[in-house]
Design a protein around this motif. Structure first.
Motif, PDB file in Angstrom:
ATOM      1  N   LEU A  38       0.851  -1.348  -0.135  1.00 32.60           N
ATOM      2  CA  LEU A  38      -0.025   0.023   0.027  1.00 32.60           C
ATOM      3  C   LEU A  38       0.823   1.156  -0.074  1.00 32.60           C
ATOM      4  O   LEU A  38       1.777   1.660   0.930  1.00 32.60           O
ATOM      5  N   PHE A  39       0.906   2.137  -1.171  1.00 33.61           N
ATOM      6  CA  PHE A  39       1.709   2.997  -1.285  1.00 33.61           C
ATOM      7  C   PHE A  39       0.938   4.396  -1.117  1.00 33.61           C
ATOM      8  O   PHE A  39      -0.258   4.474  -2.089  1.00 33.61           O
ATOM      9  N   GLY A  40       1.498   5.348  -0.603  1.00 40.35           N
ATOM     10  CA  GLY A  40       0.777   6.662  -0.641  1.00 40.35           C
ATOM     11  C   GLY A  40       1.254   7.573  -1.576  1.00 40.35           C
ATOM     12  O   GLY A  40       2.640   7.775  -1.651  1.00 40.35           O
ATOM     13  N   THR A  41       0.321   8.094  -2.372  1.00 37.83           N
ATOM     14  CA  THR A  41       0.734   8.943  -3.575  1.00 37.83           C
ATOM     15  C   THR A  41       0.743  10.557  -3.444  1.00 37.83           C
ATOM     16  O   THR A  41       0.148  10.874  -2.417  1.00 37.83           O
ATOM     17  N   MET A  42       1.614  11.123  -4.144  1.00 35.47           N
ATOM     18  CA  MET A  42       1.015  12.631  -4.274  1.00 35.47           C
ATOM     19  C   MET A  42       0.444  12.701  -5.653  1.00 35.47           C
ATOM     20  O   MET A  42       0.883  12.255  -6.912  1.00 35.47           O
ATOM     21  N   HIS A  43      -0.551  13.497  -5.832  1.00 35.98           N
ATOM     22  CA  HIS A  43      -1.276  13.604  -7.303  1.00 35.98           C
ATOM     23  C   HIS A  43      -0.537  14.805  -8.094  1.00 35.98           C
ATOM     24  O   HIS A  43      -1.237  15.127  -9.030  1.00 35.98           O
ATOM     25  N   SER A  97       2.708  13.377 -11.591  1.00 36.29           N
ATOM     26  CA  SER A  97       2.470  12.549 -10.070  1.00 36.29           C
ATOM     27  C   SER A  97       2.762  11.272 -10.128  1.00 36.29           C
ATOM     28  O   SER A  97       2.983  10.582 -11.019  1.00 36.29           O
ATOM     29  N   THR A  98       2.937  10.822  -8.880  1.00 32.64           N
ATOM     30  CA  THR A  98       3.403   9.370  -8.591  1.00 32.64           C
ATOM     31  C   THR A  98       2.335   8.460  -9.117  1.00 32.64           C
ATOM     32  O   THR A  98       2.720   7.296  -9.572  1.00 32.64           O
ATOM     33  N   ASP A  99       1.112   8.872  -9.320  1.00 31.12           N
ATOM     34  CA  ASP A  99       0.075   7.996  -9.828  1.00 31.12           C
ATOM     35  C   ASP A  99       0.476   7.644 -11.184  1.00 31.12           C
ATOM     36  O   ASP A  99       0.263   6.398 -11.833  1.00 31.12           O
ATOM     37  N   ARG A 100       0.905   8.567 -12.068  1.00 31.33           N
ATOM     38  CA  ARG A 100       0.989   8.457 -13.248  1.00 31.33           C
ATOM     39  C   ARG A 100       2.294   7.638 -13.640  1.00 31.33           C
ATOM     40  O   ARG A 100       2.370   6.703 -14.499  1.00 31.33           O
ATOM     41  N   VAL A 137      -1.900   9.998  -0.267  1.00 31.34           N
ATOM     42  CA  VAL A 137      -1.138   9.785   1.106  1.00 31.34           C
ATOM     43  C   VAL A 137      -1.904  10.084   2.208  1.00 31.34           C
ATOM     44  O   VAL A 137      -2.073   9.492   3.127  1.00 31.34           O
ATOM     45  N   LEU A 138      -2.962  11.148   2.062  1.00 37.16           N
ATOM     46  CA  LEU A 138      -3.896  11.519   3.087  1.00 37.16           C
ATOM     47  C   LEU A 138      -4.910  10.621   3.636  1.00 37.16           C
ATOM     48  O   LEU A 138      -5.430  10.449   4.940  1.00 37.16           O
ATOM     49  N   HIS A 139      -5.009   9.562   2.819  1.00 37.69           N
ATOM     50  CA  HIS A 139      -6.053   8.428   2.844  1.00 37.69           C
ATOM     51  C   HIS A 139      -5.176   7.322   3.771  1.00 37.69           C
ATOM     52  O   HIS A 139      -5.717   6.425   4.463  1.00 37.69           O
TER      53      HIS A 139
END
Length: 260
Positions: free
Chosen positions: A3-8, A114-117, A236-238
């Motif tokens: 489970l990885f917290g990302t920045m958008h 973004s890290t999602d991309r 990451v806030l989740h």
């Protein structure tokens, strides 16, 4: 499951991501994201038209904002690269969200980095399927849970936060904490989010974060039963606080180990 917290949003210095996450993605049976970061333009436009646009006969609206506040709003809209005439078609909570993202861009953080991309790019390069945990329709529809008067109040509070510089300061705090994996700083972000009792703060916490966390945790629990070694990447806030996704998973009996 990883489970990885990302920045958008992101900057070139974020990359390459460290080898262990790259290896996890390359070997994953699936990469689960909030949304596929490359939606079709038609789908995005349709969702905004359906859920994020004011009805043509909407009473009040931007024209009734005090002159000084409207001038500041239009300045922020132009600073975000939008035309005020088009932006005034958007519901106030959606516009406030777009202006919030623009604060990150003013600090040099870019949505296309973004890290999602980046994770999606890595998955596709390795033939790893990508699944969405949410939909753009569902995310935009959540913004409509506020009654119209409260939507305008949400925008008003957001503009006050922009004008004071508080929103930009918090944007920098979040990215700095994420970039250095600073547990204490991330926990402070969670504490400030929990303590914000403005209407905008409560709605963000109760609906946009905590409410989504319950659904996300349930979907991750299902995913964990279907796949071994899946990679999940959500904002990451989740991941923060007593109502964060890791805490909810632990409450379901999942063993959770914090790596960062």
């Amino acid at each position: 499951m990883y489970l990885f917290g990302t920045m958008h949003v992101g900057v070139p210095a974020f990359y390459p991501l460290e080898p262990r996450i790259a290896e996890a993605v390359a070997n994953a049976p699936v990469l689960a994201l909030e949304l596929d970061p490359n939606p079709s333009p038609f789908a995005a436009s349709r969702a905004v038209d359906k859920y994020g646009t004011l009805p043509k006969d909407a009473a009040g609206g931007y024209a009734e904002l005090p002159e000084k506040k409207r001038a500041f709003l239009d300045e922020e809209i132009r600073g975000a690269g939008m035309d005020p005439r088009n932006a005034h078609r958007l519901k106030p909570v959606l516009l406030a969200a777009l202006l919030s993202v623009a604060e990150y861009e003013k600090l040099g953080y870019r949505p296309e980095l973004s890290t999602d991309r980046e994770l999606a790019r890595m998955a596709r390069a390795n033939g790893v399927p990508i699944v969405e945990l949410e939909s753009l329709d569902s995310q935009l529809d959540m913004l409509n849970r506020l009654a119209p008067p409260d939507q305008w109040r949400f925008l008003d509070e957001s503009l006050d936060s922009l004008e004071s510089g508080a929103q930009r300061k918090e944007a920098r705090n979040v990215v700095d904490a994420w970039g250095s994996a600073d547990r204490h700083a991330l926990d402070q972000v969670a504490q400030r989010t929990a303590a914000d009792n403005t209407l905008a703060g409560r709605f963000t916490r109760e609906v946009l974060i905590d409410g989504r966390n319950v659904v996300l945790a349930s979907k991750l629990n299902d995913l964990l039963e279907k796949h071994n070694g899946a990679v999940v990447a959500i904002g990451v806030l989740h991941l923060l606080g007593e109502r964060g996704v890791p805490a909810l998973l632990a409450a379901h009996g999942v063993t959770v180990e914090r790596v960062y």
